[in-house]
Design a protein around this motif. Structure first.
Motif, PDB file in Angstrom:
ATOM      1  N   UNK A  23      24.500  32.146 -18.599  1.00  0.00           N
ATOM      2  CA  UNK A  23      24.417  31.478 -17.180  1.00  0.00           C
ATOM      3  C   UNK A  23      25.783  31.438 -16.659  1.00  0.00           C
ATOM      4  N   UNK A  24      26.905  31.497 -17.040  1.00  0.00           N
ATOM      5  CA  UNK A  24      28.080  31.829 -16.608  1.00  0.00           C
ATOM      6  C   UNK A  24      28.324  33.148 -16.202  1.00  0.00           C
ATOM      7  N   UNK A  25      27.803  34.307 -16.941  1.00  0.00           N
ATOM      8  CA  UNK A  25      27.990  35.641 -16.505  1.00  0.00           C
ATOM      9  C   UNK A  25      27.504  35.709 -15.298  1.00  0.00           C
ATOM     10  N   UNK A  26      26.175  35.129 -14.936  1.00  0.00           N
ATOM     11  CA  UNK A  26      25.594  35.225 -13.393  1.00  0.00           C
ATOM     12  C   UNK A  26      26.562  35.016 -12.193  1.00  0.00           C
ATOM     13  N   UNK A  27      27.772  34.300 -12.621  1.00  0.00           N
ATOM     14  CA  UNK A  27      28.892  33.946 -11.552  1.00  0.00           C
ATOM     15  C   UNK A  27      29.908  35.100 -11.851  1.00  0.00           C
ATOM     16  N   UNK A 107      31.468  27.576   0.005  1.00  0.00           N
ATOM     17  CA  UNK A 107      30.349  27.585  -0.595  1.00  0.00           C
ATOM     18  C   UNK A 107      30.196  28.431  -1.692  1.00  0.00           C
ATOM     19  N   UNK A 108      30.980  28.063  -3.047  1.00  0.00           N
ATOM     20  CA  UNK A 108      30.955  28.661  -3.876  1.00  0.00           C
ATOM     21  C   UNK A 108      29.402  28.623  -4.806  1.00  0.00           C
ATOM     22  N   UNK A 109      29.068  29.668  -5.486  1.00  0.00           N
ATOM     23  CA  UNK A 109      28.212  29.501  -6.288  1.00  0.00           C
ATOM     24  C   UNK A 109      28.391  29.032  -7.815  1.00  0.00           C
ATOM     25  N   UNK A 110      27.732  27.998  -8.060  1.00  0.00           N
ATOM     26  CA  UNK A 110      28.286  27.087  -9.260  1.00  0.00           C
ATOM     27  C   UNK A 110      27.060  27.429 -10.319  1.00  0.00           C
ATOM     28  N   UNK A 111      27.373  27.577 -11.431  1.00  0.00           N
ATOM     29  CA  UNK A 111      26.612  27.713 -12.537  1.00  0.00           C
ATOM     30  C   UNK A 111      26.281  26.079 -13.203  1.00  0.00           C
ATOM     31  N   UNK A 112      27.044  25.322 -12.707  1.00  0.00           N
ATOM     32  CA  UNK A 112      26.821  23.820 -13.441  1.00  0.00           C
ATOM     33  C   UNK A 112      27.809  22.897 -12.274  1.00  0.00           C
ATOM     34  N   UNK A 113      27.334  21.853 -12.162  1.00  0.00           N
ATOM     35  CA  UNK A 113      27.976  20.680 -11.378  1.00  0.00           C
ATOM     36  C   UNK A 113      29.057  19.926 -12.464  1.00  0.00           C
ATOM     37  N   UNK A 114      30.276  20.611 -12.801  1.00  0.00           N
ATOM     38  CA  UNK A 114      30.941  20.088 -13.806  1.00  0.00           C
ATOM     39  C   UNK A 114      32.263  20.116 -13.262  1.00  0.00           C
ATOM     40  N   UNK A 155      39.508  37.801 -12.919  1.00  0.00           N
ATOM     41  CA  UNK A 155      38.889  36.669 -12.211  1.00  0.00           C
ATOM     42  C   UNK A 155      37.600  37.056 -11.214  1.00  0.00           C
ATOM     43  N   UNK A 156      36.828  36.170 -11.109  1.00  0.00           N
ATOM     44  CA  UNK A 156      35.669  36.439 -10.713  1.00  0.00           C
ATOM     45  C   UNK A 156      35.485  35.073  -9.741  1.00  0.00           C
ATOM     46  N   UNK A 157      35.398  35.179  -8.362  1.00  0.00           N
ATOM     47  CA  UNK A 157      35.383  33.933  -7.599  1.00  0.00           C
ATOM     48  C   UNK A 157      34.051  34.181  -6.464  1.00  0.00           C
TER      49      UNK A 157
END
Length: 213
Positions: A23-27, A107-114, A155-157
């Motif tokens: 899931x994180x890698x999708x970011x 408008x960042x892509x977020x893998x989780x709202x945390x 870094x990936x943003x």
């Protein structure tokens, strides 16, 4: 099951974080140039340093410590599963507010709202740092010699706003700021790891996993 060589499968090795890592890698979008920082210390010293949840307030009093909740000890959650682990720190209100403003612009892509800084360690020499459920920074500790190693990271943003020149410029400046901040933190870790190496010259003789070191 096992792989063809009798070892654990990838899913078993990553357990129980395989799905979360996917899931994180999708970011892993909008990659910035990879960074390699040399340490005059055995790779195992770097691994132990990065797994120490409690050094933020002592080694990083002006960088990490102000960025997390003042009562960080009550808001630090660490879970360990075999050799793998996951730790998360609740961000300070000001830090979370900074990320929220950044998110409003990019408008960042977020893998989780945390509202966390999360650190997921995979044995033996990989860890994934994430901020605000959006930014992803994979790290790998590479052995070079018994008393030398290189910390490699990138870094990936991820963002959904890169259409205009202004958005692209803002993304570049933000990425440069985050890379500079991460480099500052790692520069604080370097003398600590190297001092440990000098104090424990026999650390390279301890059982290793990746290669002869």
């Amino acid at each position: 099951g096992e792989d063809g060589n009798g070892g654990p499968t990838l899913a078993d090795h990553l357990a129980p974080y395989g799905e979360r890592l996917a899931m994180m890698s999708a970011n892993c979008l909008n990659p910035q140039p990879p960074v390699g920082i040399a340490f005059q210390a055995n790779w195992k010293t770097l691994v132990e340093n990065t797994m120490d949840d409690f050094h933020g307030s002592t080694v990083h009093p002006d960088t990490i410590h102000p960025a997390v909740h003042p009562d960080w000890q009550s808001h630090l959650v660490t879970e360990r599963h075999g050799a793998n682990s996951d730790s998360r720190w609740l961000l300070a209100d000001g830090t979370a507010g900074w990320w929220a403003k950044l998110d409003a612009k990019l408008r960042m892509r977020r893998f989780a709202d945390e509202p966390f800084y999360r650190h997921t360690f995979i044995f033996p020499n990989f860890y994934l740092a994430t901020f605000y459920g959006a930014t992803v920074i994979p790290h790998r500790v590479d052995p070079v010699a018994p008393n030398a190693s290189v910390l490699r990271w990138q870094l990936f943003l991820p963002t959904t706003r890169l259409e205009t020149a202004r958005e692209q410029a803002f993304h570049r400046s933000t990425a440069a700021y985050l890379i500079e901040s991460a480099s500052t933190v790692i520069a604080e870790d370097c003398p600590v790891c190297e001092a440990v190496q000098q104090g424990r010259p026999g650390i390279a003789d301890l059982p290793g996993f990746t290669g002869i070191y």
